[in-house]
Enzyme design. Sequence first.
Site, PDB file in Angstrom:
ATOM      1  N   ASP A   1       0.892  -1.331  -0.089  1.00 56.30           N
ATOM      2  CA  ASP A   1       0.096   0.080   0.006  1.00 56.30           C
ATOM      3  C   ASP A   1       0.877   1.125  -0.002  1.00 56.30           C
ATOM      4  O   ASP A   1       2.004   1.296   0.368  1.00 56.30           O
ATOM      5  CB  ASP A   1      -0.992  -0.006   1.304  1.00 56.30           C
ATOM      6  CG  ASP A   1      -0.234  -0.300   2.482  1.00 56.30           C
ATOM      7  OD1 ASP A   1       0.760  -0.805   2.700  1.00 56.30           O
ATOM      8  OD2 ASP A   1      -0.819   0.231   3.484  1.00 56.30           O
TER       9      ASP A   1
ATOM     10  N   GLU B   1      -0.498  -2.181   5.096  1.00 55.39           N
ATOM     11  CA  GLU B   1       0.404  -1.848   6.373  1.00 55.39           C
ATOM     12  C   GLU B   1       0.087  -0.591   7.030  1.00 55.39           C
ATOM     13  O   GLU B   1       0.400  -0.495   8.280  1.00 55.39           O
ATOM     14  CB  GLU B   1       1.847  -2.073   5.809  1.00 55.39           C
ATOM     15  CG  GLU B   1       2.967  -2.254   6.999  1.00 55.39           C
ATOM     16  CD  GLU B   1       3.105  -0.926   7.626  1.00 55.39           C
ATOM     17  OE1 GLU B   1       3.629  -0.934   9.130  1.00 55.39           O
ATOM     18  OE2 GLU B   1       3.322   0.037   6.864  1.00 55.39           O
TER      19      GLU B   1
END
Length: 399
Positions: A83, A141
Amino acid sequence: MLHLIPRIKTLAAEAAADTVALRQHLHAHPELSFQEHDTAAFVTEQLRQLGLTPQPIAGTGVVALIEGRNPGRRTVALRADMDALPITEQNEVAYKSTNPGVMHACGHDVHTASLLGVARILVALKEEFDGSVKLMFQPGEELLPGGASLMIAEGVLENPRPASVLGQHVFPRLPAGKVGLRAGRYMASTDELYLTVRGKGGHGAMPEQNVDPVLVAAHIIVAAQQIVSRRANPKLPSVLSFGKVIAQGATNVIPNEVLLEGTFRTLNEEWRNEAHEHLRRLCEGLAESMGATCELEIRRGYPYLENEPALTARTEQAAVEYLGRENVVELDQWMAAEDFAYFSQAASACFYRLGTAAADGSGRFTSSVHTPTFDIDAQALETGPGLMAWLTLRELGEE
């Protein structure tokens, strides 16, 4: 097994241009946490081209297995997060983010491209090792509850269960070609604090008629620091910080309430829980003593990250074999947080740092992570896949 190092280095060098291209594609097309649909599709296609059978997990995550000889002998898991962050990129490069307000400013594009490079190397060498390698491409994350926790809940550490889990993270303070490790407690837990202090607002010239929540909030901010300075064991790192205070009054207007936001971080789960209770009692009691009320919401974040000592020692030795002693450094503890910590709490794990600054000492690529000018020296995309491939083979060879 040491005879494989030259071959791994050759494979990493041959794949370097492609790995860089993968990273640049990912960098140009960042997606926020748990929205990594195109990223997951891209990773899935790359793995399929290597002859693997990737499977979805945790919504936008991807997992795949590389089987060597005797695949059931031992399994090593490798993790990369995918991400990006809500940051507007300021780099003027050909691969600049094409998604306004979203940027790979924490190096997750590097982690993902590197793990794809590892997959390419290990597929080429699968007749050279016994066991299996589980590739874990993780979403989210950067956002609670963290994609690692979701992947674990969906069984990523089962069938087969890995004997060890390895992860790497970019480190712009270390030149490309070098890595850093630390055994034991390395990164902190992280909890988000949201306080609402309520009083009775009114005219600033008539404080006797009001209950000033601004004053109460100020006392809380100062007094709360004694939890770290007087309640915590001084040998145990703890951080309590308030970074946001909202008091919608004016020069002569005392507001009815004040909102505060902060973070608490430490490296011990027992003290973490104890500190939460200390903080709650302090905030509520202090507000009450001053005629106000305080509501404290603690959003529990990631646990602390523990690098298993024996695995970390083996990882360090393998890194020295691959890179040379001068290119492997010991790290200090870091009070930032990482959801790889969930893997470290559930399995034998090692999380190390990959140097990404210019190797020539020019001072390029030293912008910190989470900044709009973060970028890396491309040499890291040769070092990263090659080293992780070697660490994996070393772990698969363990008895």
